[in-house]
Design a protein around this motif. Sequence first.
Motif, PDB file in Angstrom:
ATOM      1  N   PRO A  67     -14.414  -6.827  19.164  1.00  0.00           N
ATOM      2  CA  PRO A  67     -13.339  -6.077  19.814  1.00  0.00           C
ATOM      3  C   PRO A  67     -13.691  -4.604  19.977  1.00  0.00           C
ATOM      4  O   PRO A  67     -14.386  -4.020  19.155  1.00  0.00           O
ATOM      5  N   PRO A  69     -11.528  -1.392  20.302  1.00  0.00           N
ATOM      6  CA  PRO A  69     -10.134  -0.925  20.245  1.00  0.00           C
ATOM      7  C   PRO A  69      -9.763   0.087  21.319  1.00  0.00           C
ATOM      8  O   PRO A  69      -8.613   0.161  21.714  1.00  0.00           O
ATOM      9  N   ASP A  72     -10.838  -1.307  27.734  1.00  0.00           N
ATOM     10  CA  ASP A  72     -10.658  -2.566  28.452  1.00  0.00           C
ATOM     11  C   ASP A  72     -12.035  -3.034  28.914  1.00  0.00           C
ATOM     12  O   ASP A  72     -12.912  -2.217  29.205  1.00  0.00           O
ATOM     13  N   ALA A  85     -13.882 -16.271  24.814  1.00  0.00           N
ATOM     14  CA  ALA A  85     -12.764 -16.400  23.867  1.00  0.00           C
ATOM     15  C   ALA A  85     -12.232 -17.834  23.857  1.00  0.00           C
ATOM     16  O   ALA A  85     -11.029 -18.063  23.800  1.00  0.00           O
ATOM     17  N   VAL A  97     -10.301  -8.348  29.365  1.00  0.00           N
ATOM     18  CA  VAL A  97     -10.252  -8.342  27.905  1.00  0.00           C
ATOM     19  C   VAL A  97      -9.553  -7.060  27.477  1.00  0.00           C
ATOM     20  O   VAL A  97     -10.098  -5.963  27.637  1.00  0.00           O
ATOM     21  N   PRO A  98      -8.328  -7.174  26.946  1.00  0.00           N
ATOM     22  CA  PRO A  98      -7.598  -5.973  26.520  1.00  0.00           C
ATOM     23  C   PRO A  98      -8.267  -5.306  25.321  1.00  0.00           C
ATOM     24  O   PRO A  98      -9.012  -5.949  24.577  1.00  0.00           O
ATOM     25  N   GLY A 100      -9.224  -4.083  21.772  1.00  0.00           N
ATOM     26  CA  GLY A 100      -9.039  -4.672  20.451  1.00  0.00           C
ATOM     27  C   GLY A 100      -9.091  -6.187  20.408  1.00  0.00           C
ATOM     28  O   GLY A 100      -8.795  -6.776  19.371  1.00  0.00           O
ATOM     29  N   THR A 101      -9.477  -6.839  21.497  1.00  0.00           N
ATOM     30  CA  THR A 101      -9.468  -8.300  21.570  1.00  0.00           C
ATOM     31  C   THR A 101     -10.884  -8.853  21.424  1.00  0.00           C
ATOM     32  O   THR A 101     -11.788  -8.449  22.161  1.00  0.00           O
ATOM     33  N   GLU A 102     -11.075  -9.774  20.480  1.00  0.00           N
ATOM     34  CA  GLU A 102     -12.359 -10.448  20.360  1.00  0.00           C
ATOM     35  C   GLU A 102     -12.581 -11.307  21.595  1.00  0.00           C
ATOM     36  O   GLU A 102     -11.642 -11.922  22.111  1.00  0.00           O
ATOM     37  N   HIS A 103     -13.824 -11.350  22.065  1.00  0.00           N
ATOM     38  CA  HIS A 103     -14.120 -12.117  23.276  1.00  0.00           C
ATOM     39  C   HIS A 103     -15.533 -12.708  23.205  1.00  0.00           C
ATOM     40  O   HIS A 103     -16.390 -12.416  24.024  1.00  0.00           O
TER      41      HIS A 103
END
Length: 128
Positions: A67, A69, A72, A85, A97-98, A100-103
């Motif tokens: 992520p 943080p 984008d 993801a 992918v916003p 902080g989002t794991e992808h």
Amino acid sequence: MDTATMNKAETPGSGTILILNPAEINGLPWQAIPGCPGTVAKDLWRSGDLHDALISYEPGSATPGRPHPGADHHIWVISGSASIAGRPVGAGCYVHVPPGTEHPITDVGEDGCLLLQMHRPLPNGTPR
């Protein structure tokens, strides 16, 4: 005039336009992604923390998709297939992918996968 110079043009009121033709893109160097065998990237454009790159995955390769943080990610699947993801994607798919989002990118198909990834930090790097 060389090709790189010809493909940069001043536009009144908006700065410089960069156009890379396929031969120029092919001539850019691929860089191995550390810790991710079978995965390479080439920078297309960078301005500070803004960054656009092609990422190429060989069949069976993966990246952890840690992520970010304060940014984008915008991803366009140019060719091949993979899972981002845990969701399957193929050529023509777009992924946001916003921050902080794991992808993690896994399950790369037998033809590999080529992505255009755009890294867009939030103003002041502040998470939403």
